[in-house]
Write an enzyme that holds these catalytic residues in place. Sequence first.
Site, PDB file in Angstrom:
ATOM      1  N   TYR A   1       2.670   9.896 -11.613  1.00 41.14           N
ATOM      2  CA  TYR A   1       3.385  10.251 -10.370  1.00 41.14           C
ATOM      3  C   TYR A   1       4.781  10.785 -10.715  1.00 41.14           C
ATOM      4  CZ  TYR A   1       5.736   8.897  -5.872  1.00 41.14           C
ATOM      5  OH  TYR A   1       6.459   8.841  -4.695  1.00 41.14           O
TER       6      TYR A   1
ATOM      7  N   ASP B   1       5.081  -6.021 -13.614  1.00 45.53           N
ATOM      8  CA  ASP B   1       6.464  -6.035 -13.102  1.00 45.53           C
ATOM      9  C   ASP B   1       6.961  -4.623 -12.855  1.00 45.53           C
ATOM     10  OD1 ASP B   1       7.247  -8.641 -12.849  1.00 45.53           O
ATOM     11  OD2 ASP B   1       8.146  -8.800 -14.850  1.00 45.53           O
TER      12      ASP B   1
HETATM   13  N1  NDP Z   1       7.575   5.209   0.514  1.00 41.66           N
HETATM   14  C1  NDP Z   1       8.459   5.076  -0.462  1.00 41.66           C
HETATM   15  O1  NDP Z   1       8.911   3.962  -0.792  1.00 41.66           O
HETATM   16  C2  NDP Z   1       8.934   6.278  -1.206  1.00 41.66           C
HETATM   17  C3  NDP Z   1       8.490   7.568  -0.913  1.00 41.66           C
HETATM   18  N2  NDP Z   1       8.963   8.635  -1.648  1.00 41.66           N
HETATM   19  C4  NDP Z   1       8.540  10.015  -1.355  1.00 41.66           C
HETATM   20  O2  NDP Z   1       8.789  10.325   0.000  1.00 41.66           O
HETATM   21  C5  NDP Z   1       7.779  11.224   0.498  1.00 41.66           C
HETATM   22  C6  NDP Z   1       7.145  10.646   1.737  1.00 41.66           C
HETATM   23  O3  NDP Z   1       6.526   9.408   1.408  1.00 41.66           O
HETATM   24  P1  NDP Z   1       5.909   8.435   2.531  1.00 41.66           P
HETATM   25  O4  NDP Z   1       6.385   8.895   3.861  1.00 41.66           O
HETATM   26  O5  NDP Z   1       6.141   7.064   2.086  1.00 41.66           O
HETATM   27  O6  NDP Z   1       4.357   8.749   2.390  1.00 41.66           O
HETATM   28  P2  NDP Z   1       3.163   8.398   3.400  1.00 41.66           P
HETATM   29  O7  NDP Z   1       1.999   8.005   2.564  1.00 41.66           O
HETATM   30  O8  NDP Z   1       3.625   7.474   4.466  1.00 41.66           O
HETATM   31  O9  NDP Z   1       2.853   9.818   4.090  1.00 41.66           O
HETATM   32  C7  NDP Z   1       2.347  10.868   3.355  1.00 41.66           C
HETATM   33  C8  NDP Z   1       2.030  12.028   4.265  1.00 41.66           C
HETATM   34  O10 NDP Z   1       1.470  13.060   3.468  1.00 41.66           O
HETATM   35  C9  NDP Z   1       0.338  13.600   4.109  1.00 41.66           C
HETATM   36  N3  NDP Z   1      -0.597  14.014   3.060  1.00 41.66           N
HETATM   37  C10 NDP Z   1      -0.979  13.294   1.964  1.00 41.66           C
HETATM   38  N4  NDP Z   1      -1.839  14.001   1.229  1.00 41.66           N
HETATM   39  C11 NDP Z   1      -1.998  15.199   1.853  1.00 41.66           C
HETATM   40  C12 NDP Z   1      -2.756  16.363   1.571  1.00 41.66           C
HETATM   41  N5  NDP Z   1      -3.541  16.440   0.481  1.00 41.66           N
HETATM   42  N6  NDP Z   1      -2.698  17.391   2.450  1.00 41.66           N
HETATM   43  C13 NDP Z   1      -1.935  17.316   3.562  1.00 41.66           C
HETATM   44  N7  NDP Z   1      -1.182  16.249   3.871  1.00 41.66           N
HETATM   45  C14 NDP Z   1      -1.217  15.205   3.030  1.00 41.66           C
HETATM   46  C15 NDP Z   1      -0.227  12.513   4.984  1.00 41.66           C
HETATM   47  O11 NDP Z   1      -0.863  13.146   6.078  1.00 41.66           O
HETATM   48  P3  NDP Z   1      -1.750  12.382   7.225  1.00 41.66           P
HETATM   49  O12 NDP Z   1      -0.811  11.457   7.937  1.00 41.66           O
HETATM   50  O13 NDP Z   1      -2.238  13.432   8.116  1.00 41.66           O
HETATM   51  O14 NDP Z   1      -2.811  11.642   6.462  1.00 41.66           O
HETATM   52  C16 NDP Z   1       1.037  11.733   5.380  1.00 41.66           C
HETATM   53  O15 NDP Z   1       1.560  12.234   6.587  1.00 41.66           O
HETATM   54  C17 NDP Z   1       6.805  11.432  -0.671  1.00 41.66           C
HETATM   55  O16 NDP Z   1       7.147  12.598  -1.364  1.00 41.66           O
HETATM   56  C18 NDP Z   1       7.055  10.227  -1.559  1.00 41.66           C
HETATM   57  O17 NDP Z   1       6.726  10.511  -2.884  1.00 41.66           O
HETATM   58  C19 NDP Z   1       9.865   8.460  -2.657  1.00 41.66           C
HETATM   59  C20 NDP Z   1      10.323   7.222  -2.979  1.00 41.66           C
HETATM   60  C21 NDP Z   1       9.909   6.046  -2.283  1.00 41.66           C
HETATM   61  C1  F7E Z   2       8.651   3.663  -4.634  1.00 39.56           C
HETATM   62  C2  F7E Z   2       8.071   3.337  -5.973  1.00 39.56           C
HETATM   63  O1  F7E Z   2       6.954   2.471  -5.835  1.00 39.56           O
HETATM   64  C3  F7E Z   2       6.290   2.096  -7.031  1.00 39.56           C
HETATM   65  O2  F7E Z   2       7.090   1.407  -7.927  1.00 39.56           O
HETATM   66  P1  F7E Z   2       7.670  -0.029  -7.739  1.00 39.56           P
HETATM   67  O3  F7E Z   2       9.083   0.080  -7.356  1.00 39.56           O
HETATM   68  O4  F7E Z   2       7.376  -0.827  -8.922  1.00 39.56           O
HETATM   69  O5  F7E Z   2       6.879  -0.479  -6.456  1.00 39.56           O
HETATM   70  P2  F7E Z   2       6.270  -1.706  -5.711  1.00 39.56           P
HETATM   71  O6  F7E Z   2       6.931  -1.730  -4.403  1.00 39.56           O
HETATM   72  O7  F7E Z   2       4.786  -1.608  -5.679  1.00 39.56           O
HETATM   73  O8  F7E Z   2       6.632  -3.015  -6.576  1.00 39.56           O
HETATM   74  C4  F7E Z   2       7.936  -3.456  -6.782  1.00 39.56           C
HETATM   75  C5  F7E Z   2       7.937  -4.783  -7.495  1.00 39.56           C
HETATM   76  O9  F7E Z   2       7.438  -5.780  -6.595  1.00 39.56           O
HETATM   77  C6  F7E Z   2       6.457  -6.574  -7.233  1.00 39.56           C
HETATM   78  N1  F7E Z   2       5.553  -7.157  -6.227  1.00 39.56           N
HETATM   79  C7  F7E Z   2       5.450  -8.479  -5.965  1.00 39.56           C
HETATM   80  N2  F7E Z   2       4.502  -8.705  -5.032  1.00 39.56           N
HETATM   81  C8  F7E Z   2       4.008  -7.476  -4.690  1.00 39.56           C
HETATM   82  C9  F7E Z   2       3.007  -7.081  -3.761  1.00 39.56           C
HETATM   83  O10 F7E Z   2       2.373  -7.884  -3.065  1.00 39.56           O
HETATM   84  N3  F7E Z   2       2.789  -5.728  -3.664  1.00 39.56           N
HETATM   85  C10 F7E Z   2       3.488  -4.809  -4.420  1.00 39.56           C
HETATM   86  N4  F7E Z   2       3.217  -3.484  -4.251  1.00 39.56           N
HETATM   87  N5  F7E Z   2       4.418  -5.177  -5.324  1.00 39.56           N
HETATM   88  C11 F7E Z   2       4.680  -6.502  -5.451  1.00 39.56           C
HETATM   89  C12 F7E Z   2       5.818  -5.618  -8.209  1.00 39.56           C
HETATM   90  O11 F7E Z   2       5.108  -6.304  -9.212  1.00 39.56           O
HETATM   91  C13 F7E Z   2       7.043  -4.866  -8.731  1.00 39.56           C
HETATM   92  O12 F7E Z   2       7.696  -5.632  -9.706  1.00 39.56           O
HETATM   93  C14 F7E Z   2       5.865   3.195  -7.868  1.00 39.56           C
HETATM   94  O13 F7E Z   2       4.586   3.360  -7.882  1.00 39.56           O
HETATM   95  C15 F7E Z   2       6.795   4.375  -7.915  1.00 39.56           C
HETATM   96  O14 F7E Z   2       6.070   5.492  -8.155  1.00 39.56           O
HETATM   97  C16 F7E Z   2       7.746   4.535  -6.794  1.00 39.56           C
HETATM   98  O15 F7E Z   2       8.330   5.575  -6.608  1.00 39.56           O
END
Ligand code: NDP
Ligand code: F7E
Length: 349
Positions: free
Chosen positions: A137, A311
């Site tokens: 990713y 982790d």
């Molecule tokens: N969530 C987080 O903690 C973080 C997110 N980001 C980044 O922020 C951005 C938004 O993430 P987030 O809102 O959490 O993601 P979500 O999974 O909540 O939403 C993703 C969206 O992308 C659309 N989508 C996924 N695959 C396709 C595809 N093949 N074609 C068309 N549409 C598609 C989905 O459409 P539909 O609803 O129609 O299925 C959905 O609306 C991403 O770039 C992510 O990498 C970065 C750091 C942290």
């Molecule tokens: C946004 C970010 O999200 C991902 O990275 P991450 O920060 O490691 O994300 P996470 O939220 O899944 O975990 C954070 C921490 O929390 C702990 N943990 C405990 N208990 C649960 C649990 O129940 N679920 C999850 N998911 N994690 C857990 C887990 O073991 C880890 O230590 C990436 O894929 C990366 O690509 C990215 O961009």
Amino acid sequence: MNQESKIFLAGHRGLVGSAIHKNLLAKGYNNIITRTHAELELTNQAAVDEFFLQQKPEYVFLAAAKVGGIVANNTYRGDFIYTNLMIQNNVIHSSYVHGVKKLLFLGSTCIYPRLAPQPMPESCLLTGELEYTNEPYAIAKIAGIKLCESYNIQYGTNFLSVMPTNLYGPGDNFDLEKSHVLPALLRKLHLAKLLHHEDFEGIVKDLGVSSFEDAVPILDRFGVSKDVVEIWGSGKPRREFLWSEDMADACVFIMEHQDFSDLIKDKTREIRNTHINIGTGIDISIRDLAELLREVVGFPGDLRFNPDLPDGTYQKLTDVSKLNQLGWKYSTSLEQGLPRLYENYLGQP
Ligand SMILES: NC(=O)C1=CN([C@@H]2O[C@H](COP(=O)(O)OP(=O)(O)OC[C@H]3O[C@@H](n4cnc5c(N)ncnc54)[C@H](OP(=O)(O)O)[C@@H]3O)[C@@H](O)[C@H]2O)C=CC1
Ligand SMILES: C[C@H]1O[C@H](OP(=O)(O)OP(=O)(O)OC[C@H]2O[C@@H](n3cnc4c(=O)[nH]c(N)nc43)[C@H](O)[C@@H]2O)[C@@H](O)[C@@H](O)C1=O
């Protein structure tokens, strides 16, 4: 951007996309084009190109991606690199071909090295080995930054990249396995509270199963009992969390006020690291986060840590000085956001 500008918001139903949509509407933007995944497959180059040809958007927010927590990233490694590379290549390239005035690409702070200096400045990109669990990713996201930056340098486009920290907020993904830590733990603690109070009907409804007997193996698998909730890993890693509506506000602010040319300090030297971190600059250990969530949910039992689960990176605290200098700062603290998230979860259909 002005209020009539034609804006394509990719991923408008997602966590961030839905918040950007709300933010744009509140600010009076009235020409926003959206497509669900079912309506437009962004991994399909021909379909994306046709869409840009027909619609001719002037501005693009690229918030569509394949997203998930640590286990999802580590398990579906091929899907995470392929889908994200395809979506961003198609949308960014079509934006160039069809003359989009400005684009915002959303990356992630997992682009930085596993052992990056803390807090992590934009300049530490590509200075060390990545975290293994989300390497595919992260590689896709790094390619997205470089695609925007390279097109800007070669073709004079105005494509900006932002790197958000871990996000949470209304409409989050609460899947017990594939989601991020915050929504996953909130739901596990909620289920444990229901079990503690012998609210078996509540558990059946929450899990969408037909009887409590069907719920038992799910609760067991995710370490949820009436007295204890299992936390993946050691609880020692530290994470920084930003409310999704603050993230959306930062995205719109950057689109309104920044151009690529503003982000280049010295045009006579090599141009790199033009992306912008988005976060709060404050982190918390997973153990302390779980304690906070336990209080918000009101689960009276204990927490147990399972070291057999990964982790991930030990710490990924963003250096937000560039963002702050541009004039934007977060407004929702974790203490304010957690009860709001719980309220949002309880209000879900
Ligand atoms: N969530 C987080 O903690 C973080 C997110 N980001 C980044 O922020 C951005 C938004 O993430 P987030 O809102 O959490 O993601 P979500 O999974 O909540 O939403 C993703 C969206 O992308 C659309 N989508 C996924 N695959 C396709 C595809 N093949 N074609 C068309 N549409 C598609 C989905 O459409 P539909 O609803 O129609 O299925 C959905 O609306 C991403 O770039 C992510 O990498 C970065 C750091 C942290
Ligand atoms: C946004 C970010 O999200 C991902 O990275 P991450 O920060 O490691 O994300 P996470 O939220 O899944 O975990 C954070 C921490 O929390 C702990 N943990 C405990 N208990 C649960 C649990 O129940 N679920 C999850 N998911 N994690 C857990 C887990 O073991 C880890 O230590 C990436 O894929 C990366 O690509 C990215 O961009």
